[in-house]
Design an enzyme around this catalytic site. Sequence first.
Site, PDB file in Angstrom:
ATOM      1  N   SER A 193       0.840  -1.197   0.000  1.00  0.00           N
ATOM      2  CA  SER A 193       0.000   0.000   0.000  1.00  0.00           C
ATOM      3  C   SER A 193       0.877   1.250   0.000  1.00  0.00           C
ATOM      4  CB  SER A 193      -0.878   0.018   1.258  1.00  0.00           C
ATOM      5  OG  SER A 193      -1.378   1.324   1.460  1.00  0.00           O
ATOM      6  N   HIS A 196      -0.878  -1.292  -4.355  1.00  0.00           N
ATOM      7  CA  HIS A 196      -2.188  -1.022  -3.740  1.00  0.00           C
ATOM      8  C   HIS A 196      -2.314   0.480  -3.521  1.00  0.00           C
ATOM      9  CE1 HIS A 196      -5.765  -2.275  -1.449  1.00  0.00           C
ATOM     10  NE2 HIS A 196      -5.466  -1.304  -0.606  1.00  0.00           N
ATOM     11  N   ASP A 217      -4.540   3.404  -2.159  1.00  0.00           N
ATOM     12  CA  ASP A 217      -5.677   3.690  -1.265  1.00  0.00           C
ATOM     13  C   ASP A 217      -6.246   5.067  -1.557  1.00  0.00           C
ATOM     14  OD1 ASP A 217      -4.029   1.825   1.230  1.00  0.00           O
ATOM     15  OD2 ASP A 217      -6.005   1.380   0.396  1.00  0.00           O
ATOM     16  N   HIS A 264      -8.025   0.831  -4.508  1.00  0.00           N
ATOM     17  CA  HIS A 264      -9.012   0.583  -3.460  1.00  0.00           C
ATOM     18  C   HIS A 264      -9.783   1.881  -3.213  1.00  0.00           C
ATOM     19  CE1 HIS A 264      -9.612  -0.495   1.097  1.00  0.00           C
ATOM     20  NE2 HIS A 264     -10.757  -0.438   0.428  1.00  0.00           N
ATOM     21  N   MET A 308     -12.093   3.989  -1.346  1.00  0.00           N
ATOM     22  CA  MET A 308     -12.828   4.207  -0.107  1.00  0.00           C
ATOM     23  C   MET A 308     -13.509   5.570  -0.243  1.00  0.00           C
ATOM     24  SD  MET A 308      -9.862   2.745   2.410  1.00  0.00           S
ATOM     25  CE  MET A 308      -8.606   2.939   1.145  1.00  0.00           C
ATOM     26  N   MET A 368     -11.196  -6.404   4.604  1.00  0.00           N
ATOM     27  CA  MET A 368     -10.552  -5.407   5.458  1.00  0.00           C
ATOM     28  C   MET A 368     -10.311  -6.009   6.836  1.00  0.00           C
ATOM     29  SD  MET A 368     -10.027  -2.900   3.561  1.00  0.00           S
ATOM     30  CE  MET A 368      -9.336  -1.849   4.841  1.00  0.00           C
ATOM     31  N   PHE A 406      -6.857   4.463   7.672  1.00  0.00           N
ATOM     32  CA  PHE A 406      -5.483   4.795   8.080  1.00  0.00           C
ATOM     33  C   PHE A 406      -4.579   3.555   8.006  1.00  0.00           C
ATOM     34  CE2 PHE A 406      -6.458   9.015   9.448  1.00  0.00           C
ATOM     35  CZ  PHE A 406      -7.807   8.946   9.802  1.00  0.00           C
ATOM     36  N   GLY A 407      -3.304   3.802   7.733  1.00  0.00           N
ATOM     37  CA  GLY A 407      -2.317   2.729   7.833  1.00  0.00           C
ATOM     38  C   GLY A 407      -1.884   2.601   9.287  1.00  0.00           C
ATOM     39  N   GLY A 408      -1.115   1.555   9.578  1.00  0.00           N
ATOM     40  CA  GLY A 408      -0.524   1.399  10.908  1.00  0.00           C
ATOM     41  C   GLY A 408      -1.474   0.955  12.004  1.00  0.00           C
ATOM     42  N   ASP A 451      -6.356  -6.802   3.831  1.00  0.00           N
ATOM     43  CA  ASP A 451      -5.830  -5.444   3.841  1.00  0.00           C
ATOM     44  C   ASP A 451      -5.972  -4.791   5.211  1.00  0.00           C
ATOM     45  OD1 ASP A 451      -6.846  -2.491   1.899  1.00  0.00           O
ATOM     46  OD2 ASP A 451      -5.238  -2.825   3.334  1.00  0.00           O
ATOM     47  N   GLY A 473      -3.054  -3.985   8.731  1.00  0.00           N
ATOM     48  CA  GLY A 473      -2.377  -4.555   9.900  1.00  0.00           C
ATOM     49  C   GLY A 473      -1.659  -5.863   9.632  1.00  0.00           C
ATOM     50  N   GLY A 533       1.316  -1.942   4.192  1.00  0.00           N
ATOM     51  CA  GLY A 533       1.978  -0.645   4.046  1.00  0.00           C
ATOM     52  C   GLY A 533       3.076  -0.525   5.089  1.00  0.00           C
TER      53      GLY A 533
HETATM   54  C1  DX5 Z   1      -6.574   1.327   5.211  1.00  0.00           C
HETATM   55  C2  DX5 Z   1      -6.020   0.895   3.860  1.00  0.00           C
HETATM   56  C3  DX5 Z   1      -4.948  -0.159   3.982  1.00  0.00           C
HETATM   57  C4  DX5 Z   1      -3.794   0.285   4.807  1.00  0.00           C
HETATM   58  C5  DX5 Z   1      -2.800  -0.834   5.007  1.00  0.00           C
HETATM   59  O1  DX5 Z   1      -7.788   1.987   4.995  1.00  0.00           O
HETATM   60  O2  DX5 Z   1      -7.040   0.361   3.063  1.00  0.00           O
HETATM   61  O3  DX5 Z   1      -4.492  -0.489   2.673  1.00  0.00           O
HETATM   62  O4  DX5 Z   1      -3.158   1.352   4.182  1.00  0.00           O
HETATM   63  O5  DX5 Z   1      -1.742  -0.306   5.719  1.00  0.00           O
HETATM   64  P1  DX5 Z   1      -1.060  -1.085   6.937  1.00  0.00           P
HETATM   65  O6  DX5 Z   1      -0.391  -2.255   6.294  1.00  0.00           O
HETATM   66  O7  DX5 Z   1      -0.127  -0.083   7.510  1.00  0.00           O
HETATM   67  O8  DX5 Z   1      -2.168  -1.480   7.866  1.00  0.00           O
HETATM   68 ZN    ZN Z   2      -6.479  -0.509   1.055  1.00  0.00          ZN
END
Ligand code: DX5
Ligand code: ZN
Length: 219
Positions: A9, A34, A36, A67, A69, A138, A144-146, A176, A178, A198
Amino acid sequence: MKKIQISPSILSADFSQLGNDIKRLENAGADMIHVDVMDGHFVPNLTIGPPVIKTLRKCSKLIFDVHLMISPVHKYIKDFADAGADIITIHPEATENLKESINHIKSLGKKVGVSLNPDTKVSIIEKELEKIDLVLVMSVHPGFGGQKFIPDVIKKIEILKKIKDEKSYRYDIEVDGGINFSNSKNVINAGANILVSGTTIFKENEGNIKKNIETLKEV
Ligand code: DX5
Ligand code: ZN
């Protein structure tokens, strides 16, 4: 068993040099990218749109796994297809008519994915499973990532794999959110064949992307 693919991502990339980071991912063995897309409405965060994707398209030949959103999503699908998306994944809650949106993506010659949030049941998309190319499970609440992986989604992956095997459907199962070195094997063994990551890919092993991609693929 299908080959395990990794779709890093770019939400965790350096946004001041997205093109270079995409090239780094490609050189490190990523199977796809990927992307986002967030609109600050469907999810409480804002990222990039078609103009940025159009410029990034020139940086790599890899599949752009986009993706969306965003909501409403239907009226923007063609913009993302024209910008260079190869897979367009939408959330069922973001369209008034999921069947119509799926057909619209296919009519544009793109692969179609449908994403299930942690609280969204497989049953709401069961009728569409025969026609789609990818189910994006999901494992965090999108935005958010992380974030921390939600283990309850393992059951959902198993259900999707069971339906796929019993009905000989062709959809990929992508997970996708964590994903890290301690849960990737459980996710793969449950039936996923594409992992999105990510934070783990960009941050682990002092940012050794190649090592992180290879480690996530290990079963
Ligand atoms: C969250 C995104 C994911 C996220 C994954 O809404 O769809 O793709 O960025 O990032 P990590 O791997 O950091 O959870
Ligand atoms: Zn995503």
